[in-house]
Design a protein around this motif. Structure first.
Motif, PDB file in Angstrom:
ATOM      1  N   MET A 274       0.823  -1.207   0.000  1.00 47.11           N
ATOM      2  CA  MET A 274       0.000   0.000   0.000  1.00 47.11           C
ATOM      3  C   MET A 274       0.855   1.253   0.000  1.00 47.11           C
ATOM      4  O   MET A 274       0.610   2.194   0.747  1.00 47.11           O
ATOM      5  N   GLY A 275       1.873   1.263  -0.857  1.00 49.94           N
ATOM      6  CA  GLY A 275       2.634   2.490  -1.063  1.00 49.94           C
ATOM      7  C   GLY A 275       1.887   3.391  -2.026  1.00 49.94           C
ATOM      8  O   GLY A 275       0.678   3.250  -2.232  1.00 49.94           O
ATOM      9  N   HIS A 276       2.595   4.329  -2.646  1.00 51.05           N
ATOM     10  CA  HIS A 276       1.950   5.296  -3.534  1.00 51.05           C
ATOM     11  C   HIS A 276       1.224   4.619  -4.688  1.00 51.05           C
ATOM     12  O   HIS A 276       0.044   4.901  -4.960  1.00 51.05           O
ATOM     13  N   ILE A 277       1.915   3.700  -5.385  1.00 52.56           N
ATOM     14  CA  ILE A 277       1.305   3.062  -6.552  1.00 52.56           C
ATOM     15  C   ILE A 277       0.141   2.176  -6.131  1.00 52.56           C
ATOM     16  O   ILE A 277      -0.888   2.118  -6.810  1.00 52.56           O
ATOM     17  N   GLY A 278       0.262   1.487  -5.002  1.00 53.35           N
ATOM     18  CA  GLY A 278      -0.827   0.627  -4.533  1.00 53.35           C
ATOM     19  C   GLY A 278      -2.083   1.410  -4.216  1.00 53.35           C
ATOM     20  O   GLY A 278      -3.197   0.996  -4.555  1.00 53.35           O
ATOM     21  N   LYS A 279      -1.924   2.560  -3.567  1.00 50.55           N
ATOM     22  CA  LYS A 279      -3.087   3.391  -3.219  1.00 50.55           C
ATOM     23  C   LYS A 279      -3.754   3.960  -4.466  1.00 50.55           C
ATOM     24  O   LYS A 279      -4.989   3.952  -4.576  1.00 50.55           O
TER      25      LYS A 279
ATOM     26  N   PRO B 247      -2.135  -2.617   7.901  1.00 48.26           N
ATOM     27  CA  PRO B 247      -3.526  -2.497   7.435  1.00 48.26           C
ATOM     28  C   PRO B 247      -4.277  -1.354   8.103  1.00 48.26           C
ATOM     29  O   PRO B 247      -5.254  -0.852   7.546  1.00 48.26           O
ATOM     30  N   GLU B 248      -3.805  -0.906   9.261  1.00 42.96           N
ATOM     31  CA  GLU B 248      -4.497   0.187   9.957  1.00 42.96           C
ATOM     32  C   GLU B 248      -4.372   1.509   9.195  1.00 42.96           C
ATOM     33  O   GLU B 248      -5.122   2.460   9.456  1.00 42.96           O
ATOM     34  N   THR B 249      -3.418   1.586   8.247  1.00 43.48           N
ATOM     35  CA  THR B 249      -3.261   2.815   7.461  1.00 43.48           C
ATOM     36  C   THR B 249      -4.181   2.836   6.238  1.00 43.48           C
ATOM     37  O   THR B 249      -4.157   3.791   5.469  1.00 43.48           O
ATOM     38  N   SER B 250      -4.968   1.790   6.053  1.00 50.20           N
ATOM     39  CA  SER B 250      -5.848   1.681   4.879  1.00 50.20           C
ATOM     40  C   SER B 250      -7.306   1.874   5.259  1.00 50.20           C
ATOM     41  O   SER B 250      -8.199   1.284   4.653  1.00 50.20           O
TER      42      SER B 250
ATOM     43  N   LYS C 199     -14.631   1.997   2.231  1.00 50.82           N
ATOM     44  CA  LYS C 199     -15.259   1.834   0.919  1.00 50.82           C
ATOM     45  C   LYS C 199     -15.690   0.393   0.660  1.00 50.82           C
ATOM     46  O   LYS C 199     -16.257   0.092  -0.396  1.00 50.82           O
ATOM     47  N   GLY C 200     -15.395  -0.514   1.595  1.00 52.00           N
ATOM     48  CA  GLY C 200     -15.809  -1.905   1.451  1.00 52.00           C
ATOM     49  C   GLY C 200     -14.719  -2.854   1.032  1.00 52.00           C
ATOM     50  O   GLY C 200     -14.987  -4.038   0.761  1.00 52.00           O
ATOM     51  N   ILE C 201     -13.462  -2.394   0.983  1.00 53.54           N
ATOM     52  CA  ILE C 201     -12.333  -3.255   0.637  1.00 53.54           C
ATOM     53  C   ILE C 201     -11.770  -3.873   1.914  1.00 53.54           C
ATOM     54  O   ILE C 201     -11.500  -3.162   2.884  1.00 53.54           O
ATOM     55  N   GLU C 202     -11.579  -5.176   1.901  1.00 51.91           N
ATOM     56  CA  GLU C 202     -11.020  -5.843   3.077  1.00 51.91           C
ATOM     57  C   GLU C 202      -9.500  -5.673   3.082  1.00 51.91           C
ATOM     58  O   GLU C 202      -8.820  -5.951   2.086  1.00 51.91           O
ATOM     59  N   CYS C 203      -8.962  -5.208   4.205  1.00 54.60           N
ATOM     60  CA  CYS C 203      -7.525  -4.951   4.340  1.00 54.60           C
ATOM     61  C   CYS C 203      -6.964  -5.782   5.500  1.00 54.60           C
ATOM     62  O   CYS C 203      -7.547  -5.793   6.590  1.00 54.60           O
ATOM     63  N   TYR C 204      -5.853  -6.445   5.265  1.00 57.75           N
ATOM     64  CA  TYR C 204      -5.230  -7.282   6.296  1.00 57.75           C
ATOM     65  C   TYR C 204      -3.760  -7.482   5.934  1.00 57.75           C
ATOM     66  O   TYR C 204      -3.285  -6.961   4.915  1.00 57.75           O
ATOM     67  N   PHE C 205      -3.039  -8.246   6.728  1.00 56.27           N
ATOM     68  CA  PHE C 205      -1.650  -8.576   6.417  1.00 56.27           C
ATOM     69  C   PHE C 205      -1.507 -10.091   6.387  1.00 56.27           C
ATOM     70  O   PHE C 205      -1.267 -10.734   7.398  1.00 56.27           O
ATOM     71  N   ASP C 206      -1.728 -10.660   5.192  1.00 57.17           N
ATOM     72  CA  ASP C 206      -1.598 -12.104   4.993  1.00 57.17           C
ATOM     73  C   ASP C 206      -1.423 -12.333   3.492  1.00 57.17           C
ATOM     74  O   ASP C 206      -2.396 -12.486   2.759  1.00 57.17           O
ATOM     75  N   ASN C 207      -0.166 -12.344   3.028  1.00 63.57           N
ATOM     76  CA  ASN C 207       0.107 -12.433   1.596  1.00 63.57           C
ATOM     77  C   ASN C 207      -0.359 -13.745   0.978  1.00 63.57           C
ATOM     78  O   ASN C 207      -0.846 -13.778  -0.148  1.00 63.57           O
ATOM     79  N   ARG C 208      -0.205 -14.847   1.719  1.00 62.35           N
ATOM     80  CA  ARG C 208      -0.640 -16.140   1.192  1.00 62.35           C
ATOM     81  C   ARG C 208      -2.150 -16.185   1.009  1.00 62.35           C
ATOM     82  O   ARG C 208      -2.658 -16.701   0.013  1.00 62.35           O
ATOM     83  N   ARG C 209      -2.854 -15.656   1.976  1.00 64.43           N
ATOM     84  CA  ARG C 209      -4.317 -15.612   1.880  1.00 64.43           C
ATOM     85  C   ARG C 209      -4.749 -14.803   0.667  1.00 64.43           C
ATOM     86  O   ARG C 209      -5.668 -15.195  -0.072  1.00 64.43           O
ATOM     87  N   LEU C 210      -4.092 -13.681   0.444  1.00 63.50           N
ATOM     88  CA  LEU C 210      -4.439 -12.824  -0.689  1.00 63.50           C
ATOM     89  C   LEU C 210      -4.192 -13.549  -2.010  1.00 63.50           C
ATOM     90  O   LEU C 210      -5.036 -13.521  -2.912  1.00 63.50           O
ATOM     91  N   ALA C 211      -3.040 -14.205  -2.127  1.00 59.12           N
ATOM     92  CA  ALA C 211      -2.690 -14.907  -3.367  1.00 59.12           C
ATOM     93  C   ALA C 211      -3.644 -16.059  -3.646  1.00 59.12           C
ATOM     94  O   ALA C 211      -4.028 -16.301  -4.797  1.00 59.12           O
ATOM     95  N   ALA C 212      -4.041 -16.776  -2.616  1.00 61.47           N
ATOM     96  CA  ALA C 212      -4.948 -17.913  -2.796  1.00 61.47           C
ATOM     97  C   ALA C 212      -6.337 -17.455  -3.224  1.00 61.47           C
ATOM     98  O   ALA C 212      -7.068 -18.199  -3.887  1.00 61.47           O
TER      99      ALA C 212
END
Length: 336
Positions: A80-85, A109-112, A118-131
């Motif tokens: 969630m750097g500049h390009i991600g945001k 994730p607290e910075t998002s 807006k309804g986007i789920e934010c967390y810190f779990d890269n494997r979960r996201l990829a799956a």
């Protein structure tokens, strides 16, 4: 509204010495790369989103139990750097993809909060996201890649398209680190131009850039201007990604070609459509039955060499014009 407009003492350039002013062109390049990078990612997502909907409707026609609605394209953003945001905002504003179909994995994730609201789920779990994701955008720093790849290796589903914004790591090296070949990476080149400053018209609000037809025109992949170029390899990789999506859905080659051609309607007396020989070589075409899916395409390889598709597209102006027309129309149609 920018309150500093026309106030020279508050301008960005004020206070810079002569040596520093020589580097001002880098500011325009940075703004241009952000706009083009996000625009091209949005374009790829809109095509994939449309194709997935068409596949679901096509399957539903032959199966009364299947739903025409489908689950929709799921998009993950890692970092969630500049390009991600900026990418997250553009996906929300420009693709028609529901917020519930976008997820973010970030170390903080607290910075998002704005995206969570807006309804986007934010967390810190890269494997979960990829799956979970059909498309996974890598928006992290190059220094984080070894750890992230070690974390994701062997956990990425074959159908997950990894879209990399990490310029320092070639696509083939990234494929090795991930043990995954379904990777798309834009490779921008700097070219001489007198109109680089056009990117600065929206430098403070990159997400607003796609409201400007001039910037959409300048970012068009096959005819970029403003100091950048993007080879036909990226466009062909997007087309091969569409083909792989059809293959993963077990669509017959004839069905896949029909759906892909429907995404790029051609008009006029001198037009061509994509055929099997556009994507694969003659020997593969001869052994490919019409009811059989296309073979899986190694996307990392297609971006590093000439392919039947890159030769087909580069030699046909009508195909290039169709792709450019679709690009502009998709980005100009805001779907909030």
């Amino acid at each position: 509204m920018d309150l500093t407009v026309n106030l020279k003492t508050l301008a960005f350039e004020c206070g810079l010495d002569e040596h520093e002013k020589e580097q001002l062109h880098l500011r325009a390049r940075s703004a241009g790369l952000t706009v083009c990078g996000c625009a091209h990612g949005v374009f790829a997502c809109k095509l994939l989103h449309s194709l997935k909907g068409e596949i679901q409707r096509h399957i539903a026609k032959g199966n009364s139990l299947a739903s025409e609605e489908g689950s929709g394209l799921t998009v993950g953003i890692l970092g969630m750097g500049h390009i991600g945001k900026q990418l997250a905002l553009m996906l929300l504003e420009r693709t028609g993809i529901k917020p519930s179909h976008i997820q973010i994995s970030t170390r903080r994730p607290e910075t998002s909060v704005e995206f969570a609201q807006k309804g986007i789920e934010c967390y810190f779990d890269n494997r979960r996201l990829a799956a979970w994701a059909d498309v996974l955008f890598l928006c992290c720093l190059p220094s984080h890649i070894p750890k992230i790849c070690a974390d994701l290796a062997s956990h990425l589903p074959k159908h997950c398209l990894v879209y990399s914004y990490i310029s320092a790591i070639p696509v083939k090296r990234l494929a090795q680190l991930l043990g995954h070949n379904f990777i798309l990476k834009p490779q921008y080149q700097f070219v001489a131009s007198d109109c680089e400053d056009l990117w600065l018209t929206q430098s403070n609000l990159p997400t607003m850039a796609l409201n400007d037809p001039m910037l959409i025109e300048a970012s068009c992949p096959l005819a970029m201007s403003g100091g950048f170029s993007l080879g036909v390899e990226w466009v062909c990789a997007v087309l091969y990604a569409l083909l792989n999506i059809c293959t993963s859905a077990n669509l017959a080659s004839t069905e896949a070609l029909l759906l892909i051609n429907n995404l790029f309607p051609l008009k006029g007396p001198h037009t061509e459509e994509f055929i099997a020989q556009s994507f694969v070589n003659s020997s593969c075409t001869l052994s490919l039955a019409s009811a059989e899916p296309f073979p899986w395409i190694n996307l990392a390889d297609t971006q590093a060499k000439d392919t039947p598709l890159s030769l087909f597209v580069s030699r046909r102006k009508c195909i290039q014009d169709s792709i450019s027309t679709v690009y502009k129309s998709l980005l100009e149609s805001s779907q909030k």
